[in-house]
Design a protein around this motif. Structure first.
Motif, short mmCIF file in Angstrom:
data_model
loop_
_atom_site.label_atom_id
_atom_site.label_comp_id
_atom_site.label_asym_id
_atom_site.label_seq_id
_atom_site.Cartn_x
_atom_site.Cartn_y
_atom_site.Cartn_z
N GLU A 32 19.84 10.22 2.27
CA GLU A 32 19.27 9.33 3.28
C GLU A 32 19.83 9.73 4.63
O GLU A 32 21.02 10.06 4.75
N TYR A 40 12.85 8.14 13.50
CA TYR A 40 12.48 8.12 12.08
C TYR A 40 13.69 7.95 11.18
O TYR A 40 14.83 8.15 11.59
N LEU A 42 14.77 9.10 7.03
CA LEU A 42 14.39 10.00 5.96
C LEU A 42 15.11 9.60 4.68
O LEU A 42 16.31 9.35 4.69
N SER A 44 15.24 11.00 0.55
CA SER A 44 14.82 12.06 -0.36
C SER A 44 15.43 11.85 -1.73
O SER A 44 16.57 11.39 -1.85
N GLU A 62 10.08 12.95 -0.80
CA GLU A 62 10.66 12.76 0.51
C GLU A 62 9.82 11.76 1.27
O GLU A 62 8.59 11.87 1.30
N THR A 63 10.49 10.78 1.87
CA THR A 63 9.79 9.74 2.63
C THR A 63 10.33 9.71 4.05
O THR A 63 11.53 9.53 4.25
N VAL A 64 9.44 9.91 5.00
CA VAL A 64 9.78 9.79 6.42
C VAL A 64 9.14 8.50 6.89
O VAL A 64 7.92 8.33 6.78
N PHE A 75 5.49 15.33 11.04
CA PHE A 75 6.05 15.58 9.71
C PHE A 75 4.97 15.89 8.69
O PHE A 75 5.13 16.79 7.85
N LYS A 103 4.56 5.63 6.89
CA LYS A 103 5.38 6.53 6.08
C LYS A 103 4.62 7.81 5.76
O LYS A 103 3.43 7.77 5.43
#
Length: 154
Positions: A32, A40, A42, A44, A62-64, A75, A103
């Motif tokens: 994280e 942002y 992140l 993962s 992976e989440t942005v 992204f 997201k």
């Protein structure tokens, strides 16, 4: 009776040969990063699947997260381009990148039985320290790669 025991033993050996000895395993690494100053956050998760000490595949999510649509679009574009290029060049990548509800989520599976790891290592010299003498990605190597960016593995 001996013939029956012998046949049963052959069947059991055959099953072990086909399924292996249970050396398959999974390691999960998480990461994280709060980049609020850049707009942002992140998160993962990396699921590493292996047969013995050799990695067979890695599944990543992976989440942005951002309130800024420009950041999210950036992204989304970068991730799609990166995975498309890697798949065209090295094969083995199955990916989906979505951008919704603030997201960008990338879900990626890298199948190392399909990937040209020799070419990947040749093109990325730093990868040499993460593979064994047969150019196979090792669990120890991939864990150290993820831990070097700050991920926690268990």
């Amino acid at each position: 009776m001996k013939k029956y025991v012998y046949s049963l033993a052959l069947v059991l050996v055959g099953i072990l040969f086909v399924t292996g000895c249970g050396s398959s395993s999974k390691v999960t690494c998480t990461y994280e990063s709060d980049q609020s100053a850049s707009g942002y956050k992140l998160k993962s998760e990396y699921n590493i699947y292996s047969d013995g000490d050799v990695v067979t595949k890695v599944e990543t999510t992976e989440t942005v997260e951002s309130k800024n649509n420009t950041v999210l679009s950036y992204f989304e574009k970068q991730l799609k381009e990166q995975y498309k290029t890697n798949n065209e060049k090295y094969k083995g990548y199955d990916y989906k990148v979505t951008n919704k509800d603030g997201k960008v989520v990338s879900e990626v599976t890298i199948d190392y039985s399909k990937m040209d790891l020799n070419k990947f290592v040749e093109d990325n010299a730093a990868m040499k320290s993460f593979v064994n003498k047969d150019n196979k990605l090792t669990v120890k190597g991939v864990k150290s790669m993820y831990e070097s960016i700050g991920a926690k593995c268990k």
